[in-house]
Structure formats: C-alpha cells, structure tokens
Enzyme design. Structure first.
Site, PDB file in Angstrom:
ATOM      1  N   MET A 164       5.649  14.159   6.048  1.00 29.05           N
ATOM      2  CA  MET A 164       6.578  13.772   4.980  1.00 29.05           C
ATOM      3  C   MET A 164       5.825  13.857   3.662  1.00 29.05           C
ATOM      4  O   MET A 164       4.727  13.321   3.514  1.00 29.05           O
ATOM      5  CB  MET A 164       7.171  12.389   5.201  1.00 29.05           C
ATOM      6  CG  MET A 164       6.223  11.240   5.385  1.00 29.05           C
ATOM      7  SD  MET A 164       7.187   9.709   5.555  1.00 29.05           S
ATOM      8  CE  MET A 164       5.870   8.523   5.780  1.00 29.05           C
ATOM      9  N   TYR A 441      -1.078   2.684   2.669  1.00 32.10           N
ATOM     10  CA  TYR A 441      -0.051   3.731   2.711  1.00 32.10           C
ATOM     11  C   TYR A 441       1.234   3.277   3.375  1.00 32.10           C
ATOM     12  O   TYR A 441       1.305   2.206   3.964  1.00 32.10           O
ATOM     13  CB  TYR A 441      -0.575   5.031   3.283  1.00 32.10           C
ATOM     14  CG  TYR A 441      -1.097   5.086   4.702  1.00 32.10           C
ATOM     15  CD1 TYR A 441      -1.715   6.247   5.159  1.00 32.10           C
ATOM     16  CD2 TYR A 441      -0.990   4.025   5.591  1.00 32.10           C
ATOM     17  CE1 TYR A 441      -2.209   6.347   6.447  1.00 32.10           C
ATOM     18  CE2 TYR A 441      -1.490   4.111   6.871  1.00 32.10           C
ATOM     19  CZ  TYR A 441      -2.085   5.280   7.303  1.00 32.10           C
ATOM     20  OH  TYR A 441      -2.557   5.373   8.577  1.00 32.10           O
ATOM     21  N   GLU A 442       2.280   4.101   3.216  1.00 33.67           N
ATOM     22  CA  GLU A 442       3.660   3.767   3.608  1.00 33.67           C
ATOM     23  C   GLU A 442       4.166   2.526   2.874  1.00 33.67           C
ATOM     24  O   GLU A 442       4.919   1.727   3.415  1.00 33.67           O
ATOM     25  CB  GLU A 442       3.788   3.580   5.119  1.00 33.67           C
ATOM     26  CG  GLU A 442       3.215   4.712   5.951  1.00 33.67           C
ATOM     27  CD  GLU A 442       3.645   6.082   5.473  1.00 33.67           C
ATOM     28  OE1 GLU A 442       4.725   6.196   4.873  1.00 33.67           O
ATOM     29  OE2 GLU A 442       2.905   7.048   5.689  1.00 33.67           O
ATOM     30  N   GLY A 443       3.766   2.393   1.632  1.00 30.30           N
ATOM     31  CA  GLY A 443       4.135   1.236   0.826  1.00 30.30           C
ATOM     32  C   GLY A 443       3.069   0.171   0.962  1.00 30.30           C
ATOM     33  O   GLY A 443       2.843  -0.363   2.049  1.00 30.30           O
TER      34      GLY A 443
END
Length: 596
Positions: A164, A441-443
């Site tokens: 992504m 990561y991923e927020g």
C-alpha cells in the site's frame, strides 16, 4: 542467535479453553466443520515452518539487509526468496482467503495465530506476505469483477505480492496533503505520477509481480481527504492470460536505511505516468484503503505479539542459566558459584512483566480475530454488527497498547541479558530495534489514541465502550459467588468504573476546549488498554483456578501467578495515567511555540 519454540500450549489454551473457538465457529456456516484437532494440526505445522525455515534467516536478514542493485532492482537477504517459495508451495498465503479465488477459507483467528509465529521467527520477512494479504482484502471488498479475476487468485496463491502506497515526503498521517496525480488515459486506465516513501515490501525478488495500491488525486478533485482516489498499479502489466507482461513505469528509486526490520525492503517508489486502474469510487479511495489500513493495524499488533513472545522465551531461558550473586535470602544453588539470576526479585519483575504483557496480548488479539470472523461470517446480522463495532472500537488498542507494551518487554528482555543483551549475536537488541517501528507505522500510537477517544468513544457517547463494559459486568455477575475470584473481580470492577468516570470527564471538557482530547488521548488509551487486559486476565485466572490441582497443574499455576502479578504490579499504572489524563491541556499549551 535467539532460540524459539512455538508456544503451542498457550495458543491452544487461549483458543480452546478461554475462547471456545470450536463451538463458536460451528455457528458460522463457512467454518462449521472446523474442529479443534484440525486447528492444532495447522498450528503445529506452522510452528515447524517458522522454527525450521524462518528463524535461521532472522539474524541473516538483519545483518545483510536488502540491497539496491540499481534501475529499480532490489535483492532480498540470503535465503528470503527460497523461504518464500516454500511458504507459497505449502499453501500458507491462501489460509484465510476466499475459496472462489483459490483460498482455503479458514477462519481469521487461525490465520492470526499463524502470523504470531511468523512474526516471532522473522518479522521483516513476514511483512512481505502480510501486506499482500491486506491488498487481497482491499480488492476482495472493493475491486471490480475484472480486477478480482485478474489479481485475487495471484495474491491468494502468493505468486504476486502487494503493497500500500500512501506516504509522501511532505505528509505522513495527514493524507489530505498528498500530491500524487492520476490523469485519465481515455481507455479506462490512468497515468499515475508522484513519489511515495516508506513503502514496505515495495520492491523485491521474491515474487514475479508486485501489486501496488496507490492513493492519488484525479484532475479537479476536491482538496483534503475527500479528493483522494485509490488505484491498482502493478509492477508488470498483466497480459490477457493473466501473466506478468510489460514493465510498468513504477520503480523503486532507493532503499531507506533503517534502525530495524533490515530484511524488509522499505522503498522510495517513483511513479512516472505508471498505468493504474481505479479501485472503488472516484474520490473515495481512503475509504477503500481503510480496509487494508485496518488489516495492517491488526497485523502490527500481531508483529509485536510475535516479538514479545520470542524475547520473553529467551530472557527466561537466560535467567535460568546465568549465574550472578546470591539470593538475598540465602543461596538457592549452593553447589554452584552463584545463583541463577531468576532468583532475584527485580529480574522476576522484568520476566513477569514480559510474560503478563505477552499472554494478555495473545488472549486479546485472538479474541479480536474471532470477532472479525463473526463480523464476516455469522448468519445473524445483529451479531455481525455488534462484532464489527467491537473490532472498530478496539483496533486502536490492538495496535497501540500491544506495541507500546512490546517495546517495553523487548527492552526488559535485553536488560535481563545485561551486557550480553547489547551484543548482536544474542539477538535481543534486534528485537528492540524491530519493535520500535511498530509504534510508528500504520498511524503512530498517538494517532491510534486520538482515534480511540475522539472517533470511537466520544462520537457515539461511549456506546461501543459500554458494550465492552457489559462483557465485564456479565463476567463479574457470573463469578460473584466464587470467593476465590474476589482478588480479580474487585480491581476489574474498579478499573471499569474509573474508565466510565474518566470518559465522562474528558467528554465534558472537550465540549469547551477540543484540545482536551489531544491532551488526554494517550494516557486514556493506556487506561482502557489495561481495562481490556484486566478482563482477559480475570477470565484466564478463572480457568487456572479450576485446573491448578489437576493434570498439567504447572501450566495453570504459572497462569494464575502471572494473573496475580498483572493485577498487583501492572494494573496500578492506571493511577498515574488517569491523573495525567485529568491534568488537561493547560500545561501543554501554555508555552508559546517560539519559546521552546
């Protein structure tokens, strides 16, 4: 090199004794035939693959890293490609995928358990198939029939991998600022241009094609997040026969040099008019991508659970063998030059903290995976909705609470080793470095905290949170006549009451000053996380009390002792966090920025 043995006994305890997965899965038509023996056999085989194939490559990947060969070509560490071929040949990528596209259709809860072991053995390697599964989920839900036909079977088989592509150099979490552009080609495809950074698994030599899911803006799209669309951008354009064809103009420009996860290729991805195809509706790409992002957030929780387990195993083993000083109460190994360090109270504190956080994370994350299975497959619409709401509420805690705790746990594991923990050959310092990215990561975990408090709790006046509170109340009511449970039920009820009061207080303050949400969010998530863990530790203590004098008594006595440690030594953190949350925004916002 660190050692690892799949924790099958504890995994089976959680799945069968705590959660009763077999009975619950029988209520879901796609999984009605799934039995405990089959689940156990799958886990045993997965454990063998992880221990025999992946674990030996973990330190290799850390030391070698990935290599940029030029012209967009990336070489993975020695053995990675061969291990992936074995993974694909054994059918592991297809485990929880739709049978229509070649998947095995197994429950998410089983898939998650496999991913725990994969991450214990080699987090950097596991990111390649992990992101591919997220791409599969996104296209399975939002792809057109043609897109599904072209891409899903290849992703399910593992022949192709996925990524992504969100982040750009000027914007991380604030995706509304992204600048990548998508121009219509007039034939249903788009020309995608822009540069993405921090793209995990963005280029490698392990699979024959890579399916990039890219966020970009169409011409005249609205500003902010409302103007973002999602596109499939394959490395090689599929032919009519569905095989890799012409090389697309999407390439790795360079590799990031990172603190950890060296075996995973974290890439700068350049798109120079690359051909792509719209996924879902125009300007609604973020909604489609959230399927993959939420899967990734759950996956990051499993990454940290895996690291916590292997760090815990190795620090316990070391503490039993390492001789240093005598116990304060007198020699415990008088036939040896010194006592093993496991006799010392503070070493036990470190080991039990690791153990409590690891086993609590396993119970919580497996339960969430079972809730996902309910949300996807239960025949009762009301059950599906309730399960989906619970997953939405608790996903930020899976990501943030588990990753915070694992960073603490891996640090404690390194501390148990003393000076040896700082030396690469033991493997402990790698776990610390690898664990640190999971908080980012991923927020970032601050973003997860804001999501929990601002979007998941306050927006519905705490309705979803109260649903979890009802689980606590039901458990307490069912055990209130058991005096041996009082030591667990009293603190569980207390933290539940404190969460309710704290939520109300913050909500009232936020109506007057929105900054109060940002000031309270991080400590608030810690408090709610402990409430969740308290619930699962109380449930596990109930089971342990019932079995501590029977077969496998040692296992249950250890579980009970760990539960008591959790309530005595870890849950009290909430007193500080509640006070910090109540302190509000004033002390944070009073200092002018130029005076920092």
């Amino acid at each position: 090199m660190a050692n690892y043995s799949a924790p099958l006994r504890d995994m089976q305890f959680v799945l069968h004794e705590l959660l009763g997965v077999e009975e619950i899965l029988k209520s879901m038509p796609p999984h009605a035939d799934m039995d405990g023996d089959t689940i156990n056999a799958i886990l045993e085989e997965g454990g063998k693959f992880c221990t025999d194939v992946l674990l030996p490559l973990n330190q290799v990947g850390d030391q070698e890293g990935c290599t940029y060969e030029g012209d967009g070509v990336v070489k993975t560490p020695t053995g990675f490609k061969e291990a992936y071929a074995q993974y694909v040949e054994a059918g592991w990528p297809a485990l929880a995928c739709d049978p229509e596209y070649g998947g095995q259709g197994l429950p998410i809860v089983v898939n998650n358990a496999i991913y725990e072991m994969l991450n214990s053995s080699n987090q950097a390697w596991t990111m390649y198939p992990g992101l591919s599964h997220g791409a599969y989920e996104c296209l399975h839900e939002h792809g057109t029939p043609e897109q599904k036909k072209t891409y899903l079977a290849k992703l399910v088989s593992g022949e192709w991998t996925g990524t992504m592509c969100l982040t750009e150099s000027h914007c991380g979490t604030d995706l509304g600022m992204l600048r990548s552009k998508a121009e219509p080609n007039g034939d249903g495809s788009y020309a995608i241009s822009g540069t993405k950074i921090f793209i995990s698994s963005g280029e490698h030599d392990m699979a024959e094609n890579i399916v990039h899911l890219v966020l970009a803006r169409l011409p005249d799209a609205p500003g902010g997040t409302k103007g973002i669309s999602l596109f499939i951008v394959p490395k090689f354009l599929p032919t009519e026969a569905g095989e890799p064809g012409e090389r697309n103009t999407v390439k790795c420009g360079s590799l990031e040099h990172k603190m950890g996860i060296h075996g995973n290729a974290t890439c700068v991805i350049n798109l120079d008019g690359a051909r792509g195809w719209l996924v879902g509706q125009e300007n609604r790409g973020l909604q489609a991508m959230f399927v993959m992002m939420n899967a990734a957030r759950l996956g990051v929780g499993m990454q940290s659970l895996g690291l916590a387990e292997i760090a815990c195993q190795n620090s316990i083993s070391y503490a039993k063998d390492r001789l240093q000083m005598r116990a304060l109460s007198g020699p415990k190994a008088p036939d040896k030059a010194a006592d093993p360090i496991i006799v010392h109270p503070d070493v036990r504190r470190m080991l039990l903290t690791q153990k409590a956080y690891t086993e609590g994370a396993r119970a919580f994350s497996y339960w969430i995976a079972l809730e996902i299975d309910k949300a996807l497959s239960h025949p009762d619409e009301a059950v599906r909705k309730d399960a989906a709401d619970m997953v939405a509420l608790l996903t930020p805690i899976i990501k943030a609470f588990i990753t915070d705790n694992t960073f603490e746990s891996t640090n404690l594991g390194m501390q148990v080793f003393g000076g040896h923990g700082f030396i690469a050959e033991w493997g402990m310092e790698q776990f610390v470095r690898d664990a640190r990215i999971n908080m980012i990561y991923e927020g970032t975990n601050t973003i997860q905290s804001l999501d929990l408090l601002g979007r998941k709790v306050l927006t519905d006046m705490g309705a979803k949170l109260m649903s979890f509170g009802q689980l606590i109340q039901a458990f307490a009511a069912g055990n209130q006549d058991k005096p041996e449970m009082a030591e667990f039920l009293a603190p569980l009820a207390d933290i539940g009451d404190k969460v309710n009061k704290l939520t109300g207080e913050i909500g009232q303050k936020a109506m007057k000053n929105p900054e109060e949400v940002g000031a309270a969010a991080v400590p608030y998530l810690r408090v709610v996380g402990h409430m969740v863990y308290s619930y699962f530790w109380a449930r596990m203590a109930r089971i342990a009390l019932d079995h501590q004098d029977g077969a496998d008594a040692g296992f249950y006595k250890a579980k009970l002792a760990t539960a008591r440690f959790y309530f005595a030594k870890l849950l009290p953190e909430t007193a500080y966090q509640i006070r910090a949350a109540r302190a509000g925004a004033d002390s944070l916002m009073a200092l002018d920025a130029e005076l920092f």
